[in-house]
Scaffold this motif. Structure first.
Motif, short mmCIF file in Angstrom:
data_model
loop_
_atom_site.label_atom_id
_atom_site.label_comp_id
_atom_site.label_asym_id
_atom_site.label_seq_id
_atom_site.Cartn_x
_atom_site.Cartn_y
_atom_site.Cartn_z
N GLU A 176 0.83 -1.21 0.00
CA GLU A 176 0.00 0.00 0.00
C GLU A 176 0.87 1.26 0.00
O GLU A 176 0.59 2.22 -0.74
CB GLU A 176 -0.91 -0.01 1.23
CG GLU A 176 -2.11 0.88 1.12
CD GLU A 176 -3.08 0.63 2.27
OE1 GLU A 176 -3.35 1.60 3.00
OE2 GLU A 176 -3.56 -0.50 2.41
N VAL A 177 1.93 1.27 0.80
CA VAL A 177 2.86 2.41 0.82
C VAL A 177 3.52 2.55 -0.55
O VAL A 177 3.63 3.66 -1.09
CB VAL A 177 3.93 2.23 1.94
CG1 VAL A 177 5.05 3.23 1.78
CG2 VAL A 177 3.28 2.34 3.30
N HIS A 178 3.96 1.43 -1.11
CA HIS A 178 4.57 1.46 -2.46
C HIS A 178 3.58 2.05 -3.46
O HIS A 178 3.96 2.91 -4.27
CB HIS A 178 4.96 0.04 -2.89
CG HIS A 178 5.36 -0.05 -4.32
ND1 HIS A 178 6.64 0.23 -4.74
CD2 HIS A 178 4.65 -0.36 -5.44
CE1 HIS A 178 6.70 0.09 -6.05
NE2 HIS A 178 5.50 -0.27 -6.49
N ASN A 179 2.33 1.60 -3.42
CA ASN A 179 1.32 2.08 -4.36
C ASN A 179 1.06 3.57 -4.21
O ASN A 179 0.83 4.26 -5.20
CB ASN A 179 0.02 1.30 -4.20
CG ASN A 179 0.12 -0.11 -4.76
OD1 ASN A 179 1.02 -0.43 -5.53
ND2 ASN A 179 -0.80 -0.96 -4.35
N LYS A 220 0.78 0.21 -9.77
CA LYS A 220 0.07 -0.39 -8.65
C LYS A 220 0.32 -1.89 -8.58
O LYS A 220 0.35 -2.57 -9.60
CB LYS A 220 -1.42 -0.13 -8.75
CG LYS A 220 -1.80 1.33 -8.70
CD LYS A 220 -2.38 1.67 -7.39
CE LYS A 220 -2.76 3.14 -7.40
NZ LYS A 220 -3.09 3.62 -6.13
N ILE A 221 0.52 -2.38 -7.36
CA ILE A 221 0.71 -3.80 -7.10
C ILE A 221 -0.47 -4.26 -6.25
O ILE A 221 -0.86 -3.58 -5.29
CB ILE A 221 2.03 -4.04 -6.34
CG1 ILE A 221 3.21 -3.59 -7.20
CG2 ILE A 221 2.18 -5.51 -5.94
CD1 ILE A 221 4.55 -3.61 -6.47
N LEU A 269 5.22 -9.36 -8.94
CA LEU A 269 5.48 -8.05 -8.36
C LEU A 269 5.40 -8.05 -6.84
O LEU A 269 5.98 -7.18 -6.19
CB LEU A 269 4.50 -7.02 -8.94
CG LEU A 269 4.62 -6.75 -10.44
CD1 LEU A 269 3.52 -5.82 -10.91
CD2 LEU A 269 5.99 -6.18 -10.77
N GLN A 270 4.72 -9.04 -6.26
CA GLN A 270 4.62 -9.15 -4.81
C GLN A 270 5.83 -9.87 -4.20
O GLN A 270 6.05 -9.81 -3.00
CB GLN A 270 3.34 -9.90 -4.43
CG GLN A 270 2.09 -9.16 -4.83
CD GLN A 270 0.86 -10.05 -4.80
OE1 GLN A 270 0.95 -11.26 -5.03
NE2 GLN A 270 -0.28 -9.46 -4.53
N MET A 271 6.62 -10.55 -5.03
CA MET A 271 7.73 -11.37 -4.53
C MET A 271 8.78 -10.62 -3.72
O MET A 271 9.26 -11.14 -2.72
CB MET A 271 8.40 -12.13 -5.67
CG MET A 271 7.60 -13.31 -6.15
SD MET A 271 7.41 -14.53 -4.83
CE MET A 271 6.03 -15.41 -5.46
#
Length: 104
Positions: A25-28, A35-36, A51-53
């Motif tokens: 969420e912070v990354h997004n 967006k991930i 992308l979540q890895m």
């Protein structure tokens, strides 16, 4: 298999899923064009994407007490590619062991 079941078997719990989702969420919020998807503990493991890895790799590293991909401390898990590789290697080992047990 649900994500929570997989994470429990590799010694990660609901807290780690929540932490990963918060980090995503912070990354997004910082990268609105990239967006991930957040992890959902009740979702099927097939919903985990590449992308979540890095986020998963860092969580596994924290659970294992390591901040590096290698023993020489040259490849920190703070770098996405290293964290991604670390997650993939750990998950690969888990699924290979599981497969070997099911063959017997």
């Amino acid at each position: 298999m649900k994500i929570i079941e997989l994470f429990n078997q590799i010694n990660l719990g609901r807290e780690e899923i929540d932490k990963i989702s918060n980090e995503i969420e912070v990354h997004n919020s910082k990268h609105t064009g990239k967006k991930i998807a957040k992890l959902s503990s009740e979702a099927n493991i097939d919903t985990i994407n590449i992308l979540q890895m890095p986020f998963i790799g860092r969580a596994i590293g924290i659970a294992n007490g390591t901040n590096y991909l290698d023993n020489g401390n040259l490849y920190p898990l703070s770098i996405d590619e290293n964290a991604m590789r670390y997650a993939m290697e750990n998950l690969d080992r888990f699924f290979r062991r599981r497969k070997d047990k099911s063959i017997r």
